[in-house]
Design a protein around this motif. Structure first.
Motif, PDB file in Angstrom:
ATOM      1  N   PHE A 127       4.129  -4.299   2.036  1.00  0.00           N
ATOM      2  CA  PHE A 127       3.003  -4.531   1.128  1.00  0.00           C
ATOM      3  C   PHE A 127       1.827  -5.175   1.861  1.00  0.00           C
ATOM      4  O   PHE A 127       0.673  -4.743   1.704  1.00  0.00           O
ATOM      5  CB  PHE A 127       3.460  -5.429  -0.027  1.00  0.00           C
ATOM      6  N   TRP A 128       2.099  -6.175   2.673  1.00  0.00           N
ATOM      7  CA  TRP A 128       0.998  -6.871   3.342  1.00  0.00           C
ATOM      8  C   TRP A 128       0.377  -6.005   4.437  1.00  0.00           C
ATOM      9  O   TRP A 128      -0.824  -6.106   4.715  1.00  0.00           O
ATOM     10  CB  TRP A 128       1.479  -8.203   3.912  1.00  0.00           C
ATOM     11  N   ILE A 129       1.167  -5.131   5.061  1.00  0.00           N
ATOM     12  CA  ILE A 129       0.577  -4.185   6.013  1.00  0.00           C
ATOM     13  C   ILE A 129      -0.353  -3.220   5.291  1.00  0.00           C
ATOM     14  O   ILE A 129      -1.440  -2.891   5.785  1.00  0.00           O
ATOM     15  CB  ILE A 129       1.680  -3.418   6.766  1.00  0.00           C
ATOM     16  N   VAL A 130       0.057  -2.762   4.100  1.00  0.00           N
ATOM     17  CA  VAL A 130      -0.804  -1.870   3.315  1.00  0.00           C
ATOM     18  C   VAL A 130      -2.106  -2.577   2.954  1.00  0.00           C
ATOM     19  O   VAL A 130      -3.201  -1.997   3.073  1.00  0.00           O
ATOM     20  CB  VAL A 130      -0.071  -1.408   2.036  1.00  0.00           C
ATOM     21  N   MET A 131      -2.019  -3.829   2.531  1.00  0.00           N
ATOM     22  CA  MET A 131      -3.225  -4.570   2.176  1.00  0.00           C
ATOM     23  C   MET A 131      -4.140  -4.743   3.396  1.00  0.00           C
ATOM     24  O   MET A 131      -5.363  -4.554   3.322  1.00  0.00           O
ATOM     25  CB  MET A 131      -2.843  -5.947   1.615  1.00  0.00           C
ATOM     26  N   GLY A 132      -3.551  -5.092   4.527  1.00  0.00           N
ATOM     27  CA  GLY A 132      -4.353  -5.249   5.734  1.00  0.00           C
ATOM     28  C   GLY A 132      -5.002  -3.949   6.168  1.00  0.00           C
ATOM     29  O   GLY A 132      -6.166  -3.935   6.587  1.00  0.00           O
ATOM     30  N   ASN A 133      -4.262  -2.854   6.040  1.00  0.00           N
ATOM     31  CA  ASN A 133      -4.821  -1.570   6.450  1.00  0.00           C
ATOM     32  C   ASN A 133      -5.888  -1.087   5.482  1.00  0.00           C
ATOM     33  O   ASN A 133      -6.825  -0.373   5.879  1.00  0.00           O
ATOM     34  CB  ASN A 133      -3.703  -0.524   6.558  1.00  0.00           C
TER      35      ASN A 133
END
Length: 337
Positions: A127-133
């Motif tokens: 989830f946090w990788i998706v938000m960062g991307n």
């Protein structure tokens, strides 16, 4: 008609404080459901890369010229923006579908019985990788498709795909300490293969940044390097990865490794061969858009195969499980009479 359950004020407060716990106390998914939820995140991680490539290959990278809105006045694409606006905004909408898939994986992992904290943490990492991307994707638009930010955008998508694959694989494993299935030398060869494959993906982003598909018809900055030279380096690295894969495959057969690692190495070799054919054809045909898109899909499949090879080299038993010891011989009963 399905009767809607009546909730007390305490239950509503509990759901507001910790919705995942509230769902977990009332729903237990089957192992098959948990696996499907994790696989949906893997599929969407690949799809978002392919559709992002379609945005670039159709010249729609600035179809929505700003971020987080599509225009200064509108959150969505307008009819005046034409097909480019539709394609770019459609890719942005797919980010929400990706978030839904990752969210489903988190909920399923949290609700499974027994609860495995590792799977939930891997889901939140996705989830946090998706938000960062997503934020990085906005920066890509705001800086006018700068090739370095585009490369970072792709590499972060590859990181998301890695975590998604690990999550899916860990569902069928325990939480004990990993046990190697091959010797140290074989493991080192596999890690060398993984590093070479990572370099192959990274150099591929440089080829993209220096190539002719800039993502928009305007004067987009390109990486100041000879495109043919970096393409040759990319091809050379591909052959290095193929050679290491073949070496690993033969070594696994020579040491009589378990069937899992041998099958994963063979699958990686076949995917590399298909990807190589696409790569050479697109190079000699002056990188047509369709083949470039297929090559981006192939890049995801190659990396998935590499991750599967690495994960197949060890096993994780259930936490606290012990290796059974040798059976204790019991004395034979005395013969009667």
């Amino acid at each position: 008609m399905v009767r809607v359950p009546k909730l007390t004020r305490a239950e509503v407060a509990q759901a507001a404080r910790n919705p995942l716990l509230y769902i977990a106390e009332r729903w237990t998914p089957t192992p098959r459901t948990v696996r499907r939820a994790a696989m949906s995140a893997v599929v969407m991680s690949v799809l978002i890369v392919v559709t992002g490539g379609a945005v670039r290959l159709t010249g729609s990278g600035l179809g929505c010229p700003t971020w987080p809105k599509c225009t200064e006045e509108s959150l969505t694409a307008t009819s005046e923006m034409g097909l480019h606006g539709v394609i770019e905004f459609g890719n942005r909408l797919l980010t929400y579908v990706l978030c839904a898939a990752v969210g489903w994986a988190i909920i399923a992992a949290r609700s499974a019985k027994p609860w495995r904290r590792t799977l939930t943490r891997l889901g939140w990492l996705q989830f946090w990788i998706v938000m960062g991307n997503a934020v990085l994707g906005g920066i890509v638009v705001l800086v006018g498709l700068n090739p370095y930010t585009v490369a970072a955008h792709f590499l972060l998508s590859t990181a998301l795909l890695t975590v998604a694959m690990v999550t899916w694989h860990r569902i069928d494993e325990g939480d004990g300490e990993p046990r190697p299935l091959v010797g140290k030398a074989v493991s080192q060869l596999a890690w060398l293969l993984a590093v070479a494959a990572g370099l192959l993906v990274a150099v591929g982003t440089v080829v993209t940044g220096a190539g002719r598909h800039a993502g928009d018809s305007s004067d987009v900055h390109r990486i100041p390097i000879d495109w043919k030279l970096v393409s040759q380096l990319h091809a050379d690295l591909a052959w290095v990865v193929v050679a290491l894969t073949v070496a690993l495959w033969f070594v696994l057969k020579a040491v009589d490794a378990p069937v899992g690692p041998r099958h994963r190495a063979r699958e990686l070799f076949l995917v590399l061969m298909a990807q190589g054919v696409i790569g050479y054809v697109q190079y000699f045909l002056d990188t047509p858009e369709l083949l470039v898109g297929l090559h981006m899909l192939g890049s995801c499949l190659v990396w998935i195969a590499v991750v599967r090879v690495m994960l197949s080299l060890r096993e994780r038993p259930a936490a606290g499980a012990s290796v059974p010891g040798p059976a204790v011989e019991r004395p034979e009963p005395a013969a009667a009479g």
